[in-house]
Design a protein around this motif. Structure first.
Motif, PDB file in Angstrom:
ATOM      1  N   GLY A 204     -13.033  12.405  20.712  1.00 45.69           N
ATOM      2  CA  GLY A 204     -14.192  11.787  20.080  1.00 45.69           C
ATOM      3  C   GLY A 204     -15.227  12.768  19.557  1.00 45.69           C
ATOM      4  O   GLY A 204     -16.200  12.372  18.923  1.00 45.69           O
TER       5      GLY A 204
ATOM      6  N   LYS B   7     -12.543  16.366  16.173  1.00 47.71           N
ATOM      7  CA  LYS B   7     -11.440  17.266  15.814  1.00 47.71           C
ATOM      8  C   LYS B   7     -10.752  16.851  14.512  1.00 47.71           C
ATOM      9  O   LYS B   7     -10.562  17.680  13.619  1.00 47.71           O
ATOM     10  CB  LYS B   7     -10.367  17.290  16.921  1.00 47.71           C
ATOM     11  CG  LYS B   7     -10.792  17.927  18.206  1.00 47.71           C
ATOM     12  CD  LYS B   7      -9.655  17.923  19.202  1.00 47.71           C
ATOM     13  CE  LYS B   7      -9.231  16.528  19.595  1.00 47.71           C
ATOM     14  NZ  LYS B   7     -10.273  15.742  20.267  1.00 47.71           N
ATOM     15  N   THR B   8     -10.359  15.587  14.442  1.00 49.86           N
ATOM     16  CA  THR B   8      -9.580  15.125  13.285  1.00 49.86           C
ATOM     17  C   THR B   8     -10.403  15.245  12.006  1.00 49.86           C
ATOM     18  O   THR B   8      -9.896  15.707  10.975  1.00 49.86           O
ATOM     19  CB  THR B   8      -9.115  13.674  13.509  1.00 49.86           C
ATOM     20  OG1 THR B   8      -8.340  13.653  14.713  1.00 49.86           O
ATOM     21  CG2 THR B   8      -8.269  13.174  12.361  1.00 49.86           C
ATOM     22  N   THR B   9     -11.685  14.868  12.099  1.00 56.46           N
ATOM     23  CA  THR B   9     -12.572  14.949  10.946  1.00 56.46           C
ATOM     24  C   THR B   9     -12.652  16.395  10.445  1.00 56.46           C
ATOM     25  O   THR B   9     -12.478  16.657   9.253  1.00 56.46           O
ATOM     26  CB  THR B   9     -13.987  14.447  11.346  1.00 56.46           C
ATOM     27  OG1 THR B   9     -13.840  13.158  11.958  1.00 56.46           O
ATOM     28  CG2 THR B   9     -14.905  14.349  10.149  1.00 56.46           C
TER      29      THR B   9
ATOM     30  N   ARG C 128     -19.614   6.773  20.350  1.00 58.38           N
ATOM     31  CA  ARG C 128     -18.358   6.886  19.596  1.00 58.38           C
ATOM     32  C   ARG C 128     -17.185   6.329  20.404  1.00 58.38           C
ATOM     33  O   ARG C 128     -16.332   5.630  19.871  1.00 58.38           O
ATOM     34  CB  ARG C 128     -18.071   8.354  19.264  1.00 58.38           C
ATOM     35  CG  ARG C 128     -18.966   8.922  18.191  1.00 58.38           C
ATOM     36  CD  ARG C 128     -18.523  10.344  17.889  1.00 58.38           C
ATOM     37  NE  ARG C 128     -19.472  11.031  17.035  1.00 58.38           N
ATOM     38  CZ  ARG C 128     -19.399  12.324  16.738  1.00 58.38           C
ATOM     39  NH1 ARG C 128     -18.427  13.060  17.249  1.00 58.38           N
ATOM     40  NH2 ARG C 128     -20.291  12.881  15.950  1.00 58.38           N
TER      41      ARG C 128
ATOM     42  N   ARG D 194     -14.714   2.733  20.049  1.00 53.49           N
ATOM     43  CA  ARG D 194     -13.247   2.722  20.034  1.00 53.49           C
ATOM     44  C   ARG D 194     -12.664   1.738  21.029  1.00 53.49           C
ATOM     45  O   ARG D 194     -11.446   1.596  21.110  1.00 53.49           O
ATOM     46  CB  ARG D 194     -12.710   4.101  20.410  1.00 53.49           C
ATOM     47  CG  ARG D 194     -12.942   5.126  19.372  1.00 53.49           C
ATOM     48  CD  ARG D 194     -12.370   6.402  19.864  1.00 53.49           C
ATOM     49  NE  ARG D 194     -12.411   7.403  18.822  1.00 53.49           N
ATOM     50  CZ  ARG D 194     -11.824   8.575  18.927  1.00 53.49           C
ATOM     51  NH1 ARG D 194     -11.173   8.875  20.020  1.00 53.49           N
ATOM     52  NH2 ARG D 194     -11.899   9.440  17.948  1.00 53.49           N
TER      53      ARG D 194
HETATM   54  N1  ATP Z   1     -19.131  15.963  11.738  1.00 54.62           N
HETATM   55  C1  ATP Z   1     -19.346  14.680  12.052  1.00 54.62           C
HETATM   56  N2  ATP Z   1     -20.501  14.070  11.753  1.00 54.62           N
HETATM   57  C2  ATP Z   1     -20.730  12.797  12.071  1.00 54.62           C
HETATM   58  N3  ATP Z   1     -19.848  11.998  12.691  1.00 54.62           N
HETATM   59  C3  ATP Z   1     -18.685  12.547  13.017  1.00 54.62           C
HETATM   60  C4  ATP Z   1     -18.368  13.904  12.730  1.00 54.62           C
HETATM   61  N4  ATP Z   1     -17.134  14.170  13.185  1.00 54.62           N
HETATM   62  C5  ATP Z   1     -16.726  13.025  13.741  1.00 54.62           C
HETATM   63  N5  ATP Z   1     -17.636  12.051  13.631  1.00 54.62           N
HETATM   64  C6  ATP Z   1     -17.522  10.678  14.126  1.00 54.62           C
HETATM   65  O1  ATP Z   1     -16.913  10.682  15.382  1.00 54.62           O
HETATM   66  C7  ATP Z   1     -15.783   9.833  15.411  1.00 54.62           C
HETATM   67  C8  ATP Z   1     -14.657  10.559  16.111  1.00 54.62           C
HETATM   68  O2  ATP Z   1     -14.235  11.638  15.293  1.00 54.62           O
HETATM   69  P1  ATP Z   1     -12.740  12.139  15.289  1.00 54.62           P
HETATM   70  O3  ATP Z   1     -11.801  10.993  15.174  1.00 54.62           O
HETATM   71  O4  ATP Z   1     -12.659  13.206  14.254  1.00 54.62           O
HETATM   72  O5  ATP Z   1     -12.663  12.759  16.759  1.00 54.62           O
HETATM   73  P2  ATP Z   1     -11.407  13.387  17.508  1.00 54.62           P
HETATM   74  O6  ATP Z   1     -11.926  14.562  18.261  1.00 54.62           O
HETATM   75  O7  ATP Z   1     -10.330  13.625  16.536  1.00 54.62           O
HETATM   76  O8  ATP Z   1     -10.984  12.267  18.549  1.00 54.62           O
HETATM   77  P3  ATP Z   1      -9.544  12.140  19.307  1.00 54.62           P
HETATM   78  O9  ATP Z   1      -9.427  13.272  20.241  1.00 54.62           O
HETATM   79  O10 ATP Z   1      -9.619  10.874  20.061  1.00 54.62           O
HETATM   80  O11 ATP Z   1      -8.504  12.121  18.244  1.00 54.62           O
HETATM   81  C9  ATP Z   1     -15.461   9.494  13.963  1.00 54.62           C
HETATM   82  O12 ATP Z   1     -15.143   8.145  13.838  1.00 54.62           O
HETATM   83  C10 ATP Z   1     -16.708   9.821  13.214  1.00 54.62           C
HETATM   84  O13 ATP Z   1     -17.422   8.633  12.984  1.00 54.62           O
END
Ligand code: ATP
Ligand code: MG
Length: 148
Positions: free
Chosen positions: A10, A13-15, A105, A109
């Motif tokens: 959360g 990472k993916t973003t 966040r 989910r």
């Molecule tokens: N740089 C950012 N600025 C603002 N909001 C963000 C940013 N990065 C992520 N988010 C928000 O946080 C949420 C989670 O981001 P993301 O899916 O990239 O996390 P993750 O680390 O990949 O999670 P997981 O480990 O569960 O896959 C997204 O839905 C987005 O709304």
């Protein structure tokens, strides 16, 4: 170029991984999809609704796969990506996030109270960051709490 993106679930990472891959024209490696497709998990924890993964086993799979993409450039998206050997990884980003924002966040989910608590705890202790540094990665920290 091999870029690892790690951090508590959360934290973004993916973003970040998709953004970097797009910017540099590198491949985006979705480790969660690979884990499912190649059955790289030990078992499924029904209570936590999560796959239990053996990092060593995962890394055995990821090393040759990552090497094969080095020339093209690859961004690896996984909270276990820092288990890859630092000698293989050029840069290791650790995403972090303030606890209030992270809780929101994870709630959004639909994660269970237990799963939210576990993840917040991991973030409090900066588990991924500490491990990545201990393993000897060149770490770059990205706080995503305030970004857009
Ligand atoms: N740089 C950012 N600025 C603002 N909001 C963000 C940013 N990065 C992520 N988010 C928000 O946080 C949420 C989670 O981001 P993301 O899916 O990239 O996390 P993750 O680390 O990949 O999670 P997981 O480990 O569960 O896959 C997204 O839905 C987005 O709304
Ligand atoms: Mg993700």
């Amino acid at each position: 170029m091999i870029i690892a993106i790690t951090g508590t679930p959360g934290t973004g990472k993916t973003t970040l991984a998709k953004k970097l891959a797009k910017r540099h024209g590198y491949r985006y490696m979705d480790v969660n999809a690979l884990i499912t497709r190649h059955r790289l998990y030990e078992r499924y924890d029904r209570k936590l609704k999560t796959k239990i993964i053996d990092p060593k086993k995962l890394v055995r799979f990821l090393i040759p796969y990552t090497k094969s993409l080095k020339a093209k450039g690859v961004v690896i998206d996984s909270h276990l990506s820092h288990y890859l050997p630092p000698s293989l990884v050029d840069r290791c980003y650790v995403t972090t996030c303030g606890l209030t924002v992270l809780k929101q966040r994870l709630k959004k989910r639909g994660y269970s109270t237990q799963k939210i608590r576990d993840n917040l705890e991991a973030e409090v202790f900066q588990a991924c960051l500490t491990e990545a540094q201990e393993f000897g990665h060149r770490v770059i920290v990205r706080d995503t709490s305030k970004e857009k």
